[in-house]
Structure formats: structure tokens, C-alpha cells
Motif scaffolding. Structure first.
Motif, PDB file in Angstrom:
ATOM      1  N   THR A 142      18.195 -12.694  49.782  1.00  0.00           N
ATOM      2  CA  THR A 142      17.563 -13.959  49.014  1.00  0.00           C
ATOM      3  C   THR A 142      16.769 -14.495  50.095  1.00  0.00           C
ATOM      4  OG1 THR A 142      19.685 -15.087  49.236  1.00  0.00           O
ATOM      5  CG2 THR A 142      19.204 -14.103  47.353  1.00  0.00           C
ATOM      6  N   LYS A 152       9.457 -12.162  51.338  1.00  0.00           N
ATOM      7  CA  LYS A 152       9.835 -11.932  49.891  1.00  0.00           C
ATOM      8  C   LYS A 152      10.340 -10.565  49.503  1.00  0.00           C
ATOM      9  CE  LYS A 152      10.318 -14.420  45.662  1.00  0.00           C
ATOM     10  NZ  LYS A 152      10.490 -13.048  44.724  1.00  0.00           N
ATOM     11  N   ARG A 153       9.300  -9.757  49.843  1.00  0.00           N
ATOM     12  CA  ARG A 153       9.469  -8.348  49.223  1.00  0.00           C
ATOM     13  C   ARG A 153      10.518  -7.583  50.183  1.00  0.00           C
ATOM     14  NH1 ARG A 153       4.945  -4.011  46.952  1.00  0.00           N
ATOM     15  NH2 ARG A 153       5.193  -5.383  45.185  1.00  0.00           N
ATOM     16  N   GLU A 170      13.931  -9.006  49.276  1.00  0.00           N
ATOM     17  CA  GLU A 170      14.738  -8.556  48.086  1.00  0.00           C
ATOM     18  C   GLU A 170      14.853  -6.987  48.267  1.00  0.00           C
ATOM     19  OE1 GLU A 170      11.865 -10.203  45.074  1.00  0.00           O
ATOM     20  OE2 GLU A 170      13.154 -12.127  45.367  1.00  0.00           O
ATOM     21  N   ARG A 171      14.052  -6.061  48.713  1.00  0.00           N
ATOM     22  CA  ARG A 171      14.166  -4.774  48.731  1.00  0.00           C
ATOM     23  C   ARG A 171      15.431  -4.496  49.366  1.00  0.00           C
ATOM     24  NH1 ARG A 171      10.431  -0.328  50.407  1.00  0.00           N
ATOM     25  NH2 ARG A 171      11.912   0.759  49.335  1.00  0.00           N
ATOM     26  N   GLY A 229      18.190  -6.281  49.267  1.00  0.00           N
ATOM     27  CA  GLY A 229      19.089  -7.020  48.096  1.00  0.00           C
ATOM     28  C   GLY A 229      19.499  -8.332  48.717  1.00  0.00           C
TER      29      GLY A 229
END
Length: 746
Positions: A717, A708-709, A712-713, A715
Motif C-alpha cells: 500500500t 503506486k503500480r 500494489e503489484r 501486494g
């Protein structure tokens, strides 16, 4: 009706201002302020303001009286008269044994003096005194505007002796509605009737704002021409706007005769600088009013105007206060929530009461929340888009279909709409709806004015009741309601902005705390690695040096200690990797996900050669714009999870498929393993979150948090779907490379 004029040479060298026939097809263009003639019950002088030289005079002056009038005026000390002001009384004058009441006023270019037959002084019985003694106290006791109008109609009829007196007001379109009537037997009743705006054209309504009193003593009169000394002077040069004797339009005289009226009088009701309505008196026979009675009538109109203004202002203030209280309640409820506008619909009764609506809707881009009777959501969205496109803060209409054609489909619930736009960037609107109310209007005759064959406009011939049913309209939105909507809009914007500032502050603080936690976790995990290695090392030393003296139980205990130390070391390493992912800069480029997946599949197959795993990898996996090392960590975690949680299946089936959408490209990994309950899906990507026992499936609980990290870094989902004993699928989408993206983005 005033006409362009020609000059003729009458006896004595003066020139008469003669009208000629012109096109009368448009009454709104009639030059009624400059008719070049007066009514015959009085006389007029037109003078130069400074020198008092004679410019023009009415044709009905006898020579002796004309000379006497000029001498009398020049012998007075005239008061200062500003141009455009109301006439000022000059007192009674005896001109060749004839008594006249004289008055004077200034136009832009001339001093105009009017002479009317004088009446005996009234003393304390003059009409104006009875207004103060009797009428004013009654006005002050009246509770409503209708009561005020009824009192005014009765008093005006008593003062003037006219056979019928009406009080009516104008609506926004200029139509007149009769509010009160007082009439003698034999007069038609117009109570509750409407008169079309065409009966009083625009320029006539404008003149009623300038001159508040008009008397037509005899509809059969013959206009008296003005005679001029200067050959170049025309009727258009002499402005009679303020003149009481001004001759009126011949079309209006024809209108009066068609109505059975030979004398009429009108007094303007002016409120806040606008023509609110008229007091109108009619008589079947000619009727002249003396100066004292006329002054009393004007005063009555002023008193009525003040009282109506007071009543309407008080009513509007009370309405505004009531609506403001409701607005404050709405704002209070929203402030107690998270300030998202859809919470407005939680208070259904309050939301409808604040605008006296039967339905309301909150539109936030593609989402709609409704209360009460409203159109279908698709129609609400279409209407909201149209209103947003107008670029107005507050929009109101009580006949929506006349401006927005699709509204004809839902006119039963939304013939009228009041809307406020909360954002200039997003489609955020609040709308209130009112249903169609079929209105029955009783006109005093067919409002359509007939046209003669020759194209000349003629007044209406009939004033018999004519009923019209008006559809497609709701009740109108009041000024107070529109104002309350604007106030609510400002309050909501304030709440949203304040909450946005609070969220920005919280986000900033969270960012700072996250950085501190990352630094702390990095330090702690780094410092814990050495103690974990020491524990494992000392366990090995004890086993090697003292092994022969230890019991089987002691060896078992030492084995547990070593396993626990190794697991703790793995967790420390995982935590260290997790903190690094938030600190290191991204080095993005195009990554061939097909080659990446192929290599990871070979690696995982080699690690568990005894497993029966069926891999199905789609052809044509996408190129992904990402940091290659971090992307490899994310994909390895997803594939390793699929291998681990399908361990109980034989064969284990793992599918890797391509994902392409408007948001970007990505991968999805599906297995036929133990799955999970969807109610726990939000926990899966948290640090140290596990849905299965550690004894059943090894792991640190950080793998999906890392995925997830990383995503999301970039941009993107992530998502997860699963079902108990039916497998799970995990996927992600990353944005495609944009024009502003480049190497080394952090």
C-alpha cells in the motif's frame, strides 16, 4: 398416586393388584397411566383382545353382574379398535336389572371395557345438539381468542352445572394463565391469575394429549382395585391412559381438597398436536356427569380448539404478511444502493418497525452502525462476537442476561435481542433490541410447593393471590418475527451474493480492458518515439543549414518546437515504462533498502551540485522483499519528487525513515517543500495528474502513478500526507516474504 403393587390372594382364587408406599418426592416420575385401580362410580373389565378371555376386573363387580357383563360383551360384534384409540360406545346394557353405558378401547396388550350408570336418552334435547344450534354460531361470531374462551367457559358451566369453570392456556414453561372464568357466588375468582407448571407435572400434560377428557366425581373417593386371574400380572401391565375411570394421583386429590374442590373435570385444548390449554371445572360438592354430557363437553373442547387455531393462524398469517411487506421494503432500499449492509441503518423507522424493536445495530467485523436505543458500541461488539460464536443463523432471547452475563450492564435498553448472522466467515450480524419490561404476575397462591419434613412432596395449601414482579425480560419475540428475521437473512445473503457476482464480473472486464489498454499504450508509445526524434532532428537540420537566413524570432520558434518534442518524447518514454510495469513478471528477492537509498542519494546530489540539500537517512533501513529494478524505480521517484518540490527552500531538508508494522516493512520520504492540500490526495497517484504548474515544476505526471503500480503489484500500500507550504511525505509498505512466496512470482 399409583404405586408398585404386590399380589394377595382374595377369596375365589383371584389376585388383587395392591399398591405399596413409594417415594413421592418427584411427581414427574409418578406412573399415572398404570394405577392398578379405578374410580368407584363405574366398573371395568380387562380382556384378551382376540379371545375375550378375562384378564382383570374391578373389585366392585357383584358376581351375577360380572358374569352378565362378560356374556353381554362376548355376544356383541365388536368394532375394529386400533391400539391407543379413543373409547368407542357399545351402547346401553341391562345387567341384572341395572343399566350401564358401556364403552371399549384397545391398549397395546388388552381390550378394556368400561361401564358407567346409564342416563335416559336425551333425544333432540341431548346436550350435544344444543352445541350445534346455539354455541357454534356464537363461536363463529367471536372476534378474539379471549371472546372464544369467555363463551366456552359460560357454555361449559351451563352444560355441566359445575360451580366454577376456567379456561386457561400454557406458556412455553408450562405455567397456566387463566383467560376466562364463569363462577357461582361463593367460589374464589382466579381470573387473570397464573398457575405454576408444577401443578400439572410433565407426564400429566402428556396424558392430556392422549386422553382429552378427565372427570373426578368425588375427591374423597376410595380407589377400586383391579383383580387379576394371572399371578404374574402387575399394575404396570395394564395401561389405563385412555380409560375414563382411571384412578388419579392421591396427591392431586389432596390438591383438590386444599382448593376446596370435591369434583373436577378437564377438557384438553389441543392445537397443532400440542397442548395449548385446558377447560377446567370445579365444584364444592361431588358431581357425576352422564355419558351424553361428557360427549358434549369433549365436542365443545374440539370446537374451541378449532376456533382458537383458526384465530391464531389467521393472526399469524396477517402478522407475517405485514412483516414481509416491511422486509421487502428493506430489501428494495438496499438493492437500490451499493448493497453494503450499513445502508440498512439509513431507513431508521423501517429498520425498527420490521421487528418492533427500540434499537438496532449492523456489525461488520470491527465496524458498528446503530439506530435507536442501543448499548454502547463496545458492548454491541462483545455481544455480536458471542452470538457469532454460537454458530446459529437466527438467535432470539427475551431474557438475554440469563444467557449472556455482560448483558446485565445494559438491560434497560437491551433485555431482549433478535439477531441474524449474514456470514459464516466474517462477523457480519444485524441485531434488534428491546428494553426491559417489568412483568407483574398474579399467581393463585405461592408457586413454590412446600416439602414435608419426611421429604414427601405435598401439594400447595393456599390459593390466595400472590404477586410476583419479574425483571430482566423484554416482550417475547413472536414466531412471525423470528420467521421474518430468517427470511430477511436469506434475502440479504442473496443481494450480497448477487452484488459480489456483479463486482466479480466488472473486475474481470476491467482486467481485460486494462490489459488491452496496456497493450495499446505500449504500441502507441513505441510508435510515437520515432516521430518525436524526427521532429527534433529536422529542427536541428533547419537550424544548421538555414540558420544564417533565419531571424531571431524564427530561431526562438524552432527552440520551442525542439523543447516540446523533447518533452513529448519524455512523456512517451514514461508511458512506455508505465505499461511495461504492468506486463513484466516480478522477480522478487531480499533487497537492502539502505544500500539502495544511499546510491540514489549520491546520484541525485551529483545531478544538482549547486543545491543545498540536507539528507537525513535513518540507520537500519529494512530489508524489503521485492523486484530490485522496480523497487529502485519507485524509490527514485519518491526521492526525486522530494528534491524537486523542495527546490524553493534553502536548505532543502529530506528525511528517509524506516516503516515497520504488522502489515510489513517499507520507507517514508519527507520533505519541507511546497506541499499540497489533502483534499487532492486521491489525485496524486493517477496518471498525468499534477497539482502544480508545469512552468514551476517540470515532470510528466506519471512518476507517482508508477510508484503506486509497483507497490500494489507487490501486494503493498502507498500513502501521502501534505500541507500547503509545510512539506509532504510519501511512503509505502510491502509484505514480508511469506512461506508461499518464491522467486519469479508474477
Amino acid at each position: 398416586m399409583p404405586q408398585p403393587i404386590t399380589l394377595t390372594e382374595p377369596p375365589g382364587g383371584s389376585r388383587a393388584l395392591e399398591p405399596v408406599e413409594v417415594d413421592l418426592s418427584n411427581c414427574d416420575l409418578e406412573p399415572i397411566r398404570v394405577p392398578g385401580s379405578i374410580q368407584p362410580h363405574g366398573r371395568m373389565l380387562v380382556l384378551q383382545p382376540e379371545s375375550l378371555a378375562l384378564v382383570a376386573w374391578s373389585e366392585n363387580w357383584p358376581d351375577a353382574e360380572l358374569s352378565a357383563a362378560l356374556a353381554a360383551v362376548r355376544g356383541l360384534k365388536l368394532p375394529a379398535l386400533p391400539p391407543g384409540g379413543s373409547p368407542v360406545s357399545l351402547g346401553a346394557m341391562n345387567l341384572a336389572q341395572a343399566f350401564f353405558d358401556a364403552s371399549a378401547h384397545r391398549s397395546e396388550n388388552h381390550l378394556i371395557v368400561e361401564f358407567e350408570p346409564a342416563s335416559p336418552p336425551g333425544g333432540n334435547e341431548a346436550p350435544i345438539y344444543s352445541l350445534g344450534r346455539v354455541f357454534l354460531p356464537l363461536l363463529q361470531e367471536a372476534a378474539t381468542v379471549d371472546e372464544l374462551c369467555g363463551l366456552a367457559a359460560r357454555e361449559m358451566k351451563r352444560l355441566t352445572g359445575f360451580g366454577r369453570c376456567l379456561v386457561y392456556r400454557f406458556d412455553a414453561a408450562g405455567h397456566g394463565e387463566v383467560l376466562a372464568e364463569n363462577a357461582d357466588p361463593g367460589y374464589d375468582s382466579y381470573s387473570g391469575h397464573h398457575f405454576p407448571a408444577s401443578d400439572i407435572p410433565r407426564q400429566a400434560r402428556a396424558l392430556y394429549l392422549v386422553n382429552h377428557f378427565r372427570l373426578i366425581a368425588d375427591a374423597n373417593y376410595q380407589p377400586v382395585r383391579l383383580l387379576a386371574t394371572d399371578a404374574s400380572l402387575t399394575a404396570g401391565d395394564i395401561d389405563l391412559s385412555q380409560a375414563q375411570l382411571r384412578s388419579v394421583s392421591p396427591i392431586h386429590l389432596e390438591y383438590m381438597r386444599n382448593m376446596g374442590t370435591l369434583a373436577s373435570m378437564s377438557v384438553s385444548i389441543v392445537i397443532n398436536g400440542k397442548l395449548w390449554g385446558l377447560i377446567s371445572c370445579h365444584d364444592h360438592a361431588p358431581r357425576f356427569l352422564d355419558t351424553g354430557t361428557r360427549l358434549a363437553c369433549e365436542h365443545l373442547g374440539q370446537l374451541l380448539s378449532l376456533q382458537i387455531q383458526s384465530k391464531e393462524s389467521n393472526g399469524e398469517v396477517a402478522e407475517r404478511l405485514e412483516l414481509r411487506q416491511l422486509t421487502l421494503q428493506i430489501v428494495s432500499h438496499l438493492s437500490d444502493s451499493d448493497a453494503t449492509l450499513q445502508h440498512l441503518t439509513a431507513e431508521v423507522s423501517l429498520m425498527l418497525r420490521v421487528m418492533r424493536a427500540t434499537g438496532a445495530a449492523v456489525v461488520l467485523d470491527d465496524e458498528v452502525w446503530c439506530v435507536g436505543d442501543v448499548p454502547a458500541r463496545a458492548h454491541v461488539q462483545e455481544l455480536a462476537g458471542w452470538i457469532a460464536g454460537l454458530g446459529v443463523e437466527v438467535y432470539e432471547s427475551n431474557s438475554l442476561a440469563a444467557h449472556f452475563a455482560p448483558a446485565a450492564q445494559f438491560i434497560e435498553v437491551a433485555a431482549g435481542v433478535l439477531a441474524i448472522s449474514i456470514s459464516q466467515v466474517h462477523r457480519h450480524l444485524i441485531l434488534w433490541f428491546r428494553p426491559e419490561i417489568v412483568q407483574t404476575v398474579r399467581w393463585a397462591g405461592d408457586p413454590q410447593k412446600p416439602r414435608a419434613v419426611d421429604g414427601r412432596m405435598h401439594p400447595r395449601l393456599s390459593f390466595e393471590s400472590w404477586v410476583e414482579h419479574i425483571r430482566g425480560c423484554s416482550t417475547s419475540w413472536s414466531v412471525a418475527e423470528v420467521g421474518a428475521a430468517g427470511e430477511l437473512r436469506q434475502a440479504l445473503i442473496g443481494i450480497v451474493l448477487r452484488r459480489a457476482e456483479e463486482l466479480a464480473s466488472v473486475a474481470s472486464e476491467l482486467g481485460r480492458v486494462n490489459k488491452e489498454l496496456e497493450a495499446f499504450s505500449y504500441t502507441v508509445s513505441h510508435d510515437l518515439r520515432a516521430p518525436m526524434r524526427h521532429i527534433a532532428g529536422y529542427v536541428d537540420l533547419v537550424a544548421q543549414t538555414e540558420g544564417k537566413q533565419l531571424s531571431a524570432r524564427a530561431h526562438r520558434y524552432l527552440s520551442h518546437v525542439k523543447d516540446a518534442a523533447a518533452f513529448a518524447g519524455q512523456m512517451v518514454d514514461a508511458l512506455l515504462d508505465f505499461s511495461r510495469m504492468g506486463r513484466s513478471a516480478l522477480k522478487q528477492r531480499q533487497v537492502d533498502s539502505a544500500s539502495l537509498v544511499e546510491g540514489l542519494v549520491r546520484e541525485l546530489t551529483r545531478l544538482e551540485p549547486q543545491r543545498n540539500i540536507e539528507w537525513q537517512v535513518d540507520a537500519g533501513l529494512p530489508l524489503l522483499y521485492a523486484d530490485p529494478l522496480l523497487l529502485q524505480v519507485a524509490v527514485r521517484n519518491l526521492l526525486a519528487n522530494a528534491v524537486k518540490y523542495s527546490r524553493t527552500r534553502s536548505p532543502s531538508r529530506i528525511t528517509v525513515r524506516a516503516i515497520r508494522s504488522d502489515l510489513g516493512d517499507g520507507l517514508e520520504v519527507q520533505d519541507n517543500g511546497v506541499g499540497f492540500q489533502m483534499k487532492y490526495v486521491d489525485k496524486l497517484f493517477g496518471v498525468f495528474q499534477r497539482l502544480h504548474q508545469a512552468e514551476d515544476f517540470e515532470g510528466t505526471g506519471i512518476g507517482l502513478a508508477n510508484v503506486k503500480r509497483i507497490v500494489e503489484r507487490h501486494g503493498g500500500t502507498v500513502w501521502a500526507k501534505g500541507e500547503i507550504d509545510a512539506g509532504a511525505s510519501f511512503g509505502f509498505i510491502l509484505p514480508r516474504q511469506g512461506p508461499d512466496n518464491g522467486e519469479g512470482n508474477a
